[in-house]
Enzyme design. Structure first.
Site, PDB file in Angstrom:
ATOM      1  N   GLY A  37      48.788   7.431  58.125  1.00 49.93           N
ATOM      2  CA  GLY A  37      50.004   8.220  58.368  1.00 49.93           C
ATOM      3  C   GLY A  37      49.771   9.227  59.475  1.00 49.93           C
ATOM      4  O   GLY A  37      48.828   9.092  60.260  1.00 49.93           O
ATOM      5  N   LEU A  39      51.640   9.567  62.055  1.00 50.59           N
ATOM      6  CA  LEU A  39      51.678   8.598  63.158  1.00 50.59           C
ATOM      7  C   LEU A  39      51.958   9.283  64.499  1.00 50.59           C
ATOM      8  O   LEU A  39      52.697  10.262  64.566  1.00 50.59           O
ATOM      9  CB  LEU A  39      52.758   7.537  62.878  1.00 50.59           C
ATOM     10  CG  LEU A  39      52.623   6.785  61.545  1.00 50.59           C
ATOM     11  CD1 LEU A  39      53.713   5.714  61.427  1.00 50.59           C
ATOM     12  CD2 LEU A  39      51.247   6.137  61.379  1.00 50.59           C
ATOM     13  N   HIS A  40      51.349   8.741  65.550  1.00 45.16           N
ATOM     14  CA  HIS A  40      51.547   9.248  66.907  1.00 45.16           C
ATOM     15  C   HIS A  40      51.702   8.061  67.840  1.00 45.16           C
ATOM     16  O   HIS A  40      51.734   6.900  67.386  1.00 45.16           O
ATOM     17  CB  HIS A  40      50.387  10.160  67.312  1.00 45.16           C
ATOM     18  CG  HIS A  40      49.034   9.557  67.079  1.00 45.16           C
ATOM     19  ND1 HIS A  40      48.599   8.425  67.734  1.00 45.16           N
ATOM     20  CD2 HIS A  40      48.029   9.905  66.234  1.00 45.16           C
ATOM     21  CE1 HIS A  40      47.384   8.128  67.335  1.00 45.16           C
ATOM     22  NE2 HIS A  40      47.012   8.989  66.409  1.00 45.16           N
ATOM     23  N   HIS A  43      49.590   4.981  67.297  1.00 41.49           N
ATOM     24  CA  HIS A  43      50.053   4.083  66.229  1.00 41.49           C
ATOM     25  C   HIS A  43      51.274   3.281  66.695  1.00 41.49           C
ATOM     26  O   HIS A  43      51.423   2.108  66.339  1.00 41.49           O
ATOM     27  CB  HIS A  43      50.456   4.880  64.987  1.00 41.49           C
ATOM     28  CG  HIS A  43      49.326   5.604  64.322  1.00 41.49           C
ATOM     29  ND1 HIS A  43      49.201   6.970  64.366  1.00 41.49           N
ATOM     30  CD2 HIS A  43      48.273   5.146  63.611  1.00 41.49           C
ATOM     31  CE1 HIS A  43      48.120   7.330  63.687  1.00 41.49           C
ATOM     32  NE2 HIS A  43      47.535   6.243  63.222  1.00 41.49           N
ATOM     33  N   GLN A  70      37.379   7.522  51.815  1.00 40.86           N
ATOM     34  CA  GLN A  70      36.702   7.519  53.110  1.00 40.86           C
ATOM     35  C   GLN A  70      36.444   8.932  53.638  1.00 40.86           C
ATOM     36  O   GLN A  70      35.946   9.103  54.738  1.00 40.86           O
ATOM     37  CB  GLN A  70      37.472   6.676  54.127  1.00 40.86           C
ATOM     38  CG  GLN A  70      38.796   7.249  54.602  1.00 40.86           C
ATOM     39  CD  GLN A  70      39.552   6.255  55.460  1.00 40.86           C
ATOM     40  OE1 GLN A  70      40.100   5.270  54.962  1.00 40.86           O
ATOM     41  NE2 GLN A  70      39.598   6.483  56.758  1.00 40.86           N
ATOM     42  N   LYS A 158      39.823   3.156  69.439  1.00 41.23           N
ATOM     43  CA  LYS A 158      39.231   4.501  69.409  1.00 41.23           C
ATOM     44  C   LYS A 158      38.194   4.556  68.292  1.00 41.23           C
ATOM     45  O   LYS A 158      37.128   5.120  68.445  1.00 41.23           O
ATOM     46  CB  LYS A 158      40.290   5.577  69.186  1.00 41.23           C
ATOM     47  CG  LYS A 158      39.673   6.980  69.145  1.00 41.23           C
ATOM     48  CD  LYS A 158      40.695   8.060  69.109  1.00 41.23           C
ATOM     49  CE  LYS A 158      41.266   8.267  67.732  1.00 41.23           C
ATOM     50  NZ  LYS A 158      40.300   8.868  66.787  1.00 41.23           N
ATOM     51  N   GLN A 162      34.630   1.392  63.360  1.00 42.98           N
ATOM     52  CA  GLN A 162      35.460   0.907  62.253  1.00 42.98           C
ATOM     53  C   GLN A 162      35.907  -0.527  62.517  1.00 42.98           C
ATOM     54  O   GLN A 162      35.858  -1.391  61.636  1.00 42.98           O
ATOM     55  CB  GLN A 162      36.677   1.820  62.084  1.00 42.98           C
ATOM     56  CG  GLN A 162      37.738   1.264  61.143  1.00 42.98           C
ATOM     57  CD  GLN A 162      38.830   2.253  60.861  1.00 42.98           C
ATOM     58  OE1 GLN A 162      38.644   3.142  60.048  1.00 42.98           O
ATOM     59  NE2 GLN A 162      39.976   2.126  61.501  1.00 42.98           N
ATOM     60  N   SER A 194      44.939  11.344  68.491  1.00 39.99           N
ATOM     61  CA  SER A 194      44.409  11.352  67.128  1.00 39.99           C
ATOM     62  C   SER A 194      45.256  12.318  66.319  1.00 39.99           C
ATOM     63  O   SER A 194      45.694  13.350  66.840  1.00 39.99           O
ATOM     64  CB  SER A 194      42.960  11.846  67.153  1.00 39.99           C
ATOM     65  OG  SER A 194      42.573  12.282  65.860  1.00 39.99           O
TER      66      SER A 194
HETATM   67  O1  PAF Z   1      41.818   4.106  60.907  1.00 44.87           O
HETATM   68  C1  PAF Z   1      42.472   4.487  59.916  1.00 44.87           C
HETATM   69  O2  PAF Z   1      43.577   5.021  60.045  1.00 44.87           O
HETATM   70  C2  PAF Z   1      41.891   4.275  58.535  1.00 44.87           C
HETATM   71  O3  PAF Z   1      40.501   4.368  58.539  1.00 44.87           O
HETATM   72  C3  PAF Z   1      42.352   2.963  57.861  1.00 44.87           C
HETATM   73  C4  PAF Z   1      41.902   1.754  58.650  1.00 44.87           C
HETATM   74  C5  PAF Z   1      43.858   2.968  57.746  1.00 44.87           C
HETATM   75  C6  PAF Z   1      41.763   2.845  56.460  1.00 44.87           C
HETATM   76  O4  PAF Z   1      42.188   3.881  55.637  1.00 44.87           O
END
Ligand code: PAF
Length: 290
Positions: A37, A39-40, A43, A70, A158, A162, A194
């Site tokens: 969420g 969002l920018h 996204h 996380q 970015k 991940q 971000s």
């Molecule tokens: O990159 C993210 O926004 C998060 O790490 C993700 C992939 C949605 C997992 O929670």
């Protein structure tokens, strides 16, 4: 029944999401954009790419879930921005069909005790400075894949590590989903977009583009040795008074291990604190370039 906002359906439970997305698959590809969420424009770029990949008849699903597993105990889970009304509007404008927006208890019900650990690509960089972070990411992403059953999932570059960890998990566990990476979207002065940029003070914000400048310098320098590139980035970032380097490393971009004679491309990755706000960025450089 799912709630509808404009043309976007909002689903709050895993069962409903699985039922709805299972049905949508008959129309064409289901493309997932997992997000925390807040969002920018970064996204929005992922959502527009997902829209293209889904084509006219397929469906774009965005998950909005601030995933507690996380975040470390001293990290910013509680203060992470939650801006659902605005997020929903951006999703509608980007042509998203479904938002999956569960509560924490829906994803991690009482007695939850199963986690996914990728044990190699997760080790360096953010894996070192944020122990348990990728375990939380892999667990939630695999759960989202199992619930939504997407044909394709789109992630930003970015979060380079991940993306690499998720690709490895998908390969190792034979998850039937195609992973697509998207280039980082930046402000005019080079700062990577971000959700955490919102936490920067005016002075920190003014200095934050140093990450990009230092990485560009390392990409374009005539120096070749990974250690020289790392040193150069650390030195440049050190010139910004408010920056505190968490890590700078130069690794093989494919394995995320130390470069070897077989390395074709390097990734120079960094994480830097400005006050309590931790920013990450990276750049790639072909080994044969210079
Ligand atoms: O990159 C993210 O926004 C998060 O790490 C993700 C992939 C949605 C997992 O929670």
């Amino acid at each position: 029944m799912p709630l509808c906002c404009g043309l976007v359906k909002i689903v709050r439970t895993a069962d409903r999401a699985a039922q709805l997305c299972g049905g949508l698959r008959a129309n064409g590809p289901v493309v997932l954009v997992p997000t925390l969420g807040a969002l920018h424009a970064g996204h929005v770029a992922l959502m527009l790419r997902a829209r293209k990949l889904a084509r006219k008849d397929g469906n774009v699903v965005v998950s909005i879930f601030v995933n507690p597993t996380q975040f470390g105990p001293k990290e910013d889970f509680a203060r992470y921005p939650r801006t659902f009304a605005r997020d929903r509007k951006l999703c509608a404008e980007a042509g998203v069909d479904v938002i999956f927006h569960p509560e924490v208890e829906e994803i991690y019900p009482e007695g939850f005790s199963t986690y996914v650990d990728e044990e190699r690509v997760s080790l360096p960089l953010c894996g070192k400075s944020r122990p348990g972070h990728f375990r939380g990411v892999c667990t939630v992403v695999l759960k989202l894949f199992n619930i939504i059953g997407p044909d394709v999932a789109v992630f930003g570059e970015k979060d380079f590590q991940q993306l690499a960890v998720i690709r490895r998990m998908v390969r190792d566990l034979n998850v039937p989903v195609k992973i697509v990476g998207m280039p980082t979207v930046r402000e005019g002065d080079g700062l990577a977009l971000s959700s955490r940029n919102a936490f920067l003070s005016a002075e920190e914000r003014a200095q934050a583009p140093v990450l990009r400048h230092a990485l560009l310098m390392a990409r374009d320098t005539l120096y070749k040795k990974p250690a020289e590139l790392t040193r150069m980035v650390k030195r440049e970032i050190g010139r910004a008074r408010l920056a505190r380097v968490d890590y700078v490393e130069t690794l093989d971009a494919e394995t995320l291990e130390g470069p070897t004679a077989r390395t074709r491309e390097l990734v120079i990755a960094c994480a830097v604190f400005f006050g309590r706000t931790r920013l990450i960025d990276n750049i790639r450089r072909k080994v044969s370039e210079k």
